[in-house]
Design a protein around this motif. Sequence first.
Motif: not given
Length: 203
Positions: A28-39
């Motif tokens: 499992a993985a989540i790509r994040c920018m700032g506070d937002e999960v983008i994928s």
Amino acid sequence: MLVNKSITVFDFETSGLNPEKDQVIEIAAIRCMGDEVISEFSTLIKFDGNLSPKVIELTGIKVENLTHGLTEDTAFRILNRIIGDSLLVAHNAAFDLSFLHHTLMRLANRSIQNSFIDTLTVCRDKLYYPHTLNDVCAHYAVTLDGAHRAMNDVYACWEVFKRITQEVNIESYINKLSYLKKYGPPKWVPSYAKLVATENKYK
């Protein structure tokens, strides 16, 4: 929070504890920018061996659940695209980084170069023992339902990470890995890791 920095929080469930011979069975993985999960990406992985009763008890994953999972090669190709050049974040990163290294070496004859942050290392500095993800989540009032399923652990780790960035200079923990003196350093770490021997703190 690391402003304008792409972060990938990831977690593996595995068939055992030895990254040289055991296999990742769930990613499992989540790509994040700032506070937002983008994928995000999550999959079970096909596995031809047997799972120990301990692994089944811990994860709830059975061999028959893995029959229709992605092939290992496909799963790690997708993971590589999720990760890109982002900063990796994991709880007990030495474990997951080691499995990532050995799997990539076996599949593609290459390792990783990404910088990383280990939330376990931060928590050993800040908190009293114990430091399991469950315990750390309890300390920070983070909900963790279904521990030891990869995506549940990833989102819990992400919430813990956001909380600890409010309390410490998180950049000082980039590529830092602590290990307990009584057990010695991990068998494998990235060549650029800064190893620090430590001891648990008790109340």
